[in-house]
Design a protein around this motif. Sequence first.
Motif, PDB file in Angstrom:
ATOM      1  N   ILE B 278       0.857  -1.181   0.000  1.00  0.00           N
ATOM      2  CA  ILE B 278       0.000   0.000   0.000  1.00  0.00           C
ATOM      3  C   ILE B 278       0.893   1.230   0.000  1.00  0.00           C
ATOM      4  O   ILE B 278       1.680   1.431   0.937  1.00  0.00           O
ATOM      5  CB  ILE B 278      -0.880   0.031   1.277  1.00  0.00           C
ATOM      6  N   TYR B 279       0.781   2.042  -1.023  1.00  0.00           N
ATOM      7  CA  TYR B 279       1.659   3.214  -1.150  1.00  0.00           C
ATOM      8  C   TYR B 279       1.631   4.034   0.141  1.00  0.00           C
ATOM      9  O   TYR B 279       0.574   4.490   0.577  1.00  0.00           O
ATOM     10  CB  TYR B 279       1.202   4.083  -2.330  1.00  0.00           C
ATOM     11  N   ASP B 280       2.801   4.191   0.755  1.00  0.00           N
ATOM     12  CA  ASP B 280       2.862   4.877   2.053  1.00  0.00           C
ATOM     13  C   ASP B 280       3.670   6.170   1.972  1.00  0.00           C
ATOM     14  O   ASP B 280       4.687   6.315   2.632  1.00  0.00           O
ATOM     15  CB  ASP B 280       3.418   3.945   3.139  1.00  0.00           C
ATOM     16  N   SER B 281       3.174   7.097   1.193  1.00  0.00           N
ATOM     17  CA  SER B 281       3.792   8.425   1.177  1.00  0.00           C
ATOM     18  C   SER B 281       3.743   9.034   2.579  1.00  0.00           C
ATOM     19  O   SER B 281       4.669   9.710   3.016  1.00  0.00           O
ATOM     20  CB  SER B 281       3.058   9.327   0.193  1.00  0.00           C
ATOM     21  N   PHE B 282       2.646   8.769   3.266  1.00  0.00           N
ATOM     22  CA  PHE B 282       2.434   9.245   4.638  1.00  0.00           C
ATOM     23  C   PHE B 282       1.619   8.183   5.367  1.00  0.00           C
ATOM     24  O   PHE B 282       0.957   7.369   4.725  1.00  0.00           O
ATOM     25  CB  PHE B 282       1.667  10.587   4.639  1.00  0.00           C
ATOM     26  N   THR B 283       1.649   8.224   6.675  1.00  0.00           N
ATOM     27  CA  THR B 283       0.856   7.254   7.425  1.00  0.00           C
ATOM     28  C   THR B 283      -0.626   7.367   7.071  1.00  0.00           C
ATOM     29  O   THR B 283      -1.312   6.352   6.930  1.00  0.00           O
ATOM     30  CB  THR B 283       1.038   7.460   8.937  1.00  0.00           C
ATOM     31  N   ILE B 284      -1.105   8.597   6.885  1.00  0.00           N
ATOM     32  CA  ILE B 284      -2.534   8.779   6.577  1.00  0.00           C
ATOM     33  C   ILE B 284      -2.891   8.161   5.233  1.00  0.00           C
ATOM     34  O   ILE B 284      -4.022   7.710   5.027  1.00  0.00           O
ATOM     35  CB  ILE B 284      -2.935  10.287   6.637  1.00  0.00           C
ATOM     36  N   THR B 285      -1.919   8.104   4.307  1.00  0.00           N
ATOM     37  CA  THR B 285      -2.182   7.498   2.996  1.00  0.00           C
ATOM     38  C   THR B 285      -2.561   6.030   3.185  1.00  0.00           C
ATOM     39  O   THR B 285      -3.497   5.522   2.545  1.00  0.00           O
ATOM     40  CB  THR B 285      -0.925   7.577   2.102  1.00  0.00           C
ATOM     41  N   GLY B 364      -1.068   1.698  -5.753  1.00  0.00           N
ATOM     42  CA  GLY B 364      -0.277   2.916  -5.841  1.00  0.00           C
ATOM     43  C   GLY B 364      -1.156   4.152  -5.820  1.00  0.00           C
ATOM     44  O   GLY B 364      -2.229   4.172  -6.440  1.00  0.00           O
ATOM     45  N   THR B 365      -0.717   5.159  -5.082  1.00  0.00           N
ATOM     46  CA  THR B 365      -1.380   6.468  -5.064  1.00  0.00           C
ATOM     47  C   THR B 365      -0.380   7.478  -5.600  1.00  0.00           C
ATOM     48  O   THR B 365       0.747   7.548  -5.113  1.00  0.00           O
ATOM     49  CB  THR B 365      -1.780   6.853  -3.635  1.00  0.00           C
ATOM     50  N   GLY B 366      -0.776   8.245  -6.601  1.00  0.00           N
ATOM     51  CA  GLY B 366       0.136   9.246  -7.161  1.00  0.00           C
ATOM     52  C   GLY B 366      -0.493  10.621  -7.087  1.00  0.00           C
ATOM     53  O   GLY B 366      -1.651  10.792  -7.450  1.00  0.00           O
ATOM     54  N   GLY B 367       0.262  11.607  -6.604  1.00  0.00           N
ATOM     55  CA  GLY B 367      -0.324  12.934  -6.395  1.00  0.00           C
ATOM     56  C   GLY B 367      -0.602  13.109  -4.920  1.00  0.00           C
ATOM     57  O   GLY B 367       0.150  12.596  -4.091  1.00  0.00           O
ATOM     58  N   THR B 368      -1.658  13.817  -4.580  1.00  0.00           N
ATOM     59  CA  THR B 368      -1.945  14.028  -3.158  1.00  0.00           C
ATOM     60  C   THR B 368      -3.413  13.749  -2.848  1.00  0.00           C
ATOM     61  O   THR B 368      -4.287  13.993  -3.668  1.00  0.00           O
ATOM     62  CB  THR B 368      -1.629  15.466  -2.689  1.00  0.00           C
ATOM     63  N   LEU B 369      -3.662  13.258  -1.640  1.00  0.00           N
ATOM     64  CA  LEU B 369      -5.038  12.987  -1.221  1.00  0.00           C
ATOM     65  C   LEU B 369      -5.841  14.277  -1.131  1.00  0.00           C
ATOM     66  O   LEU B 369      -7.037  14.298  -1.401  1.00  0.00           O
ATOM     67  CB  LEU B 369      -5.060  12.296   0.146  1.00  0.00           C
TER      68      LEU B 369
END
Lengths: 140, 382
Positions: B278-285, B364-369
């Motif tokens: 799970i893409y972990d750019s940040f914990t909230i992601t 994958g998550t790309g960009g910002t939530l």
Amino acid sequence: MADGKKKPNRPVPRVDEESRPFWEACARHELYVQKCRACGTVFYYPRAFCPENLSQDFEWLRCSGKGTVYTFTITRQNQSSGFRNKVPYVMAYVELEEGVRMLTNIVGCDPESVTIGMPVEVTFEDVTPDVSVPLFKPAS
Amino acid sequence: MSISRKAALAGVYEHPLRWAPHKTQYQIMAESARGALDDAGLSIKDVNGLFTSGVGGMGIIALAEHLNLNPDFLDSNSIGGSSFVSHTAHAAAAIAAGYCDVALILYGSKWSSDRFAVGTGGGGSGDPPEQFEGCYGPTTVGDYALAAQRHMYEFGTTSEQLAEIAVTTRKHASLNPHAKFRDLISVDDVLASREVSSPLHLLDCCMISDGGGALVVTSAERARDLRKKPVYLLSAAESCAHTSAGVRDITDAAAKQSGPKAMARAGVSQSDFDMAMIYDSFTITVCITLESLGFCQKGEGGSYVQNGRIGLGGELPINTDGGGLSSNHPGMRGIFLVIEAVKQLRGECGERQVKDCALAFCHGTGGTLGLRHSGASLVLGV
């Protein structure tokens, strides 16, 4: 600066053909969103058509300028010029009375005092003689 | 037409470096290409499909030139960190359609040694929405923090719960010899780290490293004759989420659209997975993505990640390599999600191996939530 003009204290929005009426209103310190005459959808950010049906038959809706904080963050680090010396500052989404949310800054108060749900009202900062950006401050 | 088991990941390689000031970006990609092709038992001359992101507008042509390739299929779909997850799906589709038969997916970056402040810098895209955002000082961290703050308000999620994600991921990194940060941390360490953009602390944020990697995708038939056990692509789906003309629920991710679709296409459900990347750019992601993918109910991500559930030996081990939070994050991490899932499915992960791993999910998550982002989901199996 060398030409004697004051350097803008935040990035100047790049006004385009679709957004010009919005920014012209902001320069008069008036906030507008759009409403589709065909389907009634209120939308933000500004564009030249209704994002629900691509109709160009929309009206500009003058906002009351009142809203509430939908979410926010106290930014404590930003390396980019214009913000490096502004930290800490509050970036927020404000939900307008008209029903749409806009990204903005909350100003005129201690950043630590900002809460979700807090009532706010629009205020404008003149970035250049031609461009003003809508910000929000605690409702009076 | 189902894509299931028509294509397979035949070779993977994660570049071991996290700091590479003495190399070029394209050199990192070439070294990764060699590693993944060796892994598969193929040579560069076998490659006729090329995929990359993070290069200039037409950089994929320069990459082909650098490797002296004349591929039959090129795709530099650039949707942020999820790009390489998306490339894997596109490669499988291109192979199934007969457009190419050996696809090479490459990534290389020097964002750490180039001192690129991806998380806390500015820089506008020039796209239409930017004029309504750039003047307010958005940062990558801040854009995610907006989602975190709202999630806490609506669901009572706490900083302690988010910190559990960083703590668990660090534990996994301690078992990965290549991970950049391997010393164990506690929830208190996360909470005591400085706040970058409230409510996110430094240890809620992924690092910026150098690095890169490569994937080789080929037909299932060809993969069966190659060096390693094939890992099959069972299904994929993509999505994006944005401001929705001013009314989007910021606590939902694009994963909500692509995740369940990918699972349905593979005929599997959340409880079938042995592990997930799970893409972990940040914990909230991670928290919001797990909810959006349906691994837990909306609003329950904070409690879901507690009590070892997402750790090795737990119900759903995630980010077993140590993730972007602790292993590496050269600006875009999608390729590493696929590499680690493939290694787990092959049983090559040593101390951090998930037992009997047969089905893995990558998202994958790309960009910002907080502003706009893409989502790319893959179901992989053996």
